[in-house]
Design an enzyme around this catalytic site. Structure first.
Site, PDB file in Angstrom:
ATOM      1  N   GLY A  40      48.463  25.934 -16.225  1.00  0.00           N
ATOM      2  CA  GLY A  40      49.291  25.249 -17.208  1.00  0.00           C
ATOM      3  C   GLY A  40      48.044  25.413 -18.424  1.00  0.00           C
ATOM      4  O   GLY A  40      46.987  24.920 -18.173  1.00  0.00           O
ATOM      5  N   HIS A  95      28.339  21.052  22.968  1.00  0.00           N
ATOM      6  CA  HIS A  95      27.086  21.744  23.480  1.00  0.00           C
ATOM      7  C   HIS A  95      27.171  23.280  23.179  1.00  0.00           C
ATOM      8  O   HIS A  95      28.128  23.894  23.169  1.00  0.00           O
ATOM      9  CB  HIS A  95      27.301  21.998  25.122  1.00  0.00           C
ATOM     10  CG  HIS A  95      27.936  21.102  25.718  1.00  0.00           C
ATOM     11  ND1 HIS A  95      27.464  19.961  26.462  1.00  0.00           N
ATOM     12  CD2 HIS A  95      29.370  20.666  26.029  1.00  0.00           C
ATOM     13  CE1 HIS A  95      28.337  19.026  27.014  1.00  0.00           C
ATOM     14  NE2 HIS A  95      29.440  19.510  26.787  1.00  0.00           N
TER      15      HIS A  95
END
Ligand code: TTP
Length: 396
Positions: free
Chosen positions: A135, A311
């Site tokens: 806008g 891990h």
């Protein structure tokens, strides 16, 4: 002045992250997204904040309660997300005198909200290079000319001032909140603004910085912004054999084990465990009770509450939702070989993130099998799983 903060939206473009948590409550550094807006309003002197809630309303209400930082909070329920003017209209009974309206999913530079309140009637704007997707404000000639209109996504923008969704309205605007449906089928606040512009001189207040957080990579950008504002603070249990560089915050109740290297900005929240031998860098948020284990590297990512990457993994430029579990050796690719911008699917459409580096977005409860490879721009929906050794190239 009272401040109305809009937080009733469904956040459809933010899925799957917004499936269980409303978008305004997604984490941005040390608090939910909407808390940054509410804080800016309070810092600017708001006497009361009216939160408009709807989708997953209770989560918002539980966080802010009846009073927040000594300021009364009230709630207005918007039953159906019928547009931003409709949302403010839901708060109508709470309003008297001039009032501000702020989007609960936008980050503003806080000093500007102060200026917005002072300049009432006023509207925040940001200078952008290409305004055609926003806008756009038109203004009277001259540097500080008042606002003469707002045009949505104009082919020929009258200025490069984009509407930043923050308004200070005169008391009379309370009577102008019932606007007809727009072409998009919503009751839009820009139609209220149009009426205010007709009756008053409306000052444009220019922001230095602004971010509309609508899509998952914008949540990363929000964290990049707000994590960079943190000051180093180590309250948790940090091993002498860990190295913490720069603006790193380790909250009380968090643990950093031997061999860990953290390059700030990074925030390790209460109950999180990092290490041993983990590498955390970039702007990274590790939320409460998350776990980042041995030989895991996390770069520029959000790891939400209760999530485990335990891990031998690499996670870069990614957002992992709550209670996600990455099996050992799960790796995220965050860069294309052709160096093109990473694309991501938003509401069924493939769009550019405008980022060269972007990894994956995993909804709550995603579980990957060991040695899963995840490709850039991948979306894993809430509860999705992968098999051991899989290379995942399509959203699931
Ligand atoms: P949007 O970003 O347009 O809507 P949204 O947050 O629901 O996201 P999506 O488009 O991805 O579904 O909304 C802008 C702000 O206004 C945001 O803070 C949510 C709020 N809002 C309401 O409170 N009620 C409404 O009816 C609408 C449309 C928005």
């Amino acid at each position: 002045m009272k401040a109305v903060v809009l937080a009733a939206g469904q956040g459809t473009r933010m899925r799957p992250l917004s499936e269980s948590i409303p978008k305004p409550m997604l984490p941005v550094a040390d608090r939910p997204l909407a808390a940054h807006t509410v804080d800016a309003a309070i810092d600017a002197g708001a006497t009361e904040v009216v939160l408009v809630i709807g989708y997953e309303a209770e989560t918002v209400r539980e966080y802010f309660g009846p009073e927040y930082r000594g300021v009364p909070i009230s709630y207005a329920i918007q039953e159906e997300q019928a547009g931003t003017a409709d949302a403010v209209n839901a708060a109508r009974d709470h309003l008297e005198g001039p009032f501000a309206v702020l989007n609960g999913d936008n980050l503003y530079d806080p000093a500007a909200i102060d200026r917005l309140f002072d300049a009432c009637p006023a509207i925040c704007a940001i200078e952008v290079a290409d305004p055609s997707n926003y806008g756009v404000l038109s203004t009277e000639p001259g540097r500080d000319g008042s606002v003469t209109g707002i045009v949505e996504k104009p082919a020929e923008p009258p200025t490069n001032l984009a509407n930043a969704g923050a308004y200070a309205f005169p008391a009379e605007a309370r009577e102008w909140l019932e606007v007809p449906e727009s072409e998009r089928g919503e009751h839009e606040i820009t139609d209220v603004v149009a009426q205010v512009i007709d009756e008053y001189d409306v000052t444009p207040v220019t922001l230095e910085r602004w971010l509309d957080v609508g899509r998952p990579w914008e949540l990363l950008e929000a964290n990049e912004w707000k994590l960079a504002d943190l000051e180093r603070r180590i309250d948790g249990d940090v091993s002498e054999d860990a190295r913490l560089e720069g603006a790193v915050v380790v909250e009380e109740g968090a643990t950093v084990e031997p061999g860990v290297v953290i390059e700030g900005p990074a925030l390790i929240r209460e109950g999180a465990e990092v290490g041993p031998n983990a590498y955390v860098r970039g702007a990274t948020l590790i939320e409460a009770d998350a776990e980042v284990g041995h030989a895991v590297e996390i770069k520029n990512s959000v790891i939400s509450r209760g999530t485990s990457v335990s891990h031998l993994s690499y996670v870069g430029d990614s957002v992992l939702g709550r209670h996600v579990n990455f099996g050992a050796g799960t790796n995220v690719a965050n860069l294309r070989h052709d160096d093109d911008d990473i694309r991501f699917t938003v509401k069924g459409e493939r769009v550019s993130t405008d980022r060269r580096k972007f990894g994956v977005v995993a909804g709550d409860g995603v579980k990957t099998g060991i040695n899963t490879s995840l490709t850039p721009g991948l979306k894993l929906t809430t509860g999705a799983t992968t098999m051991p050794g899989e290379t995942v190239e399509r959203d699931r």
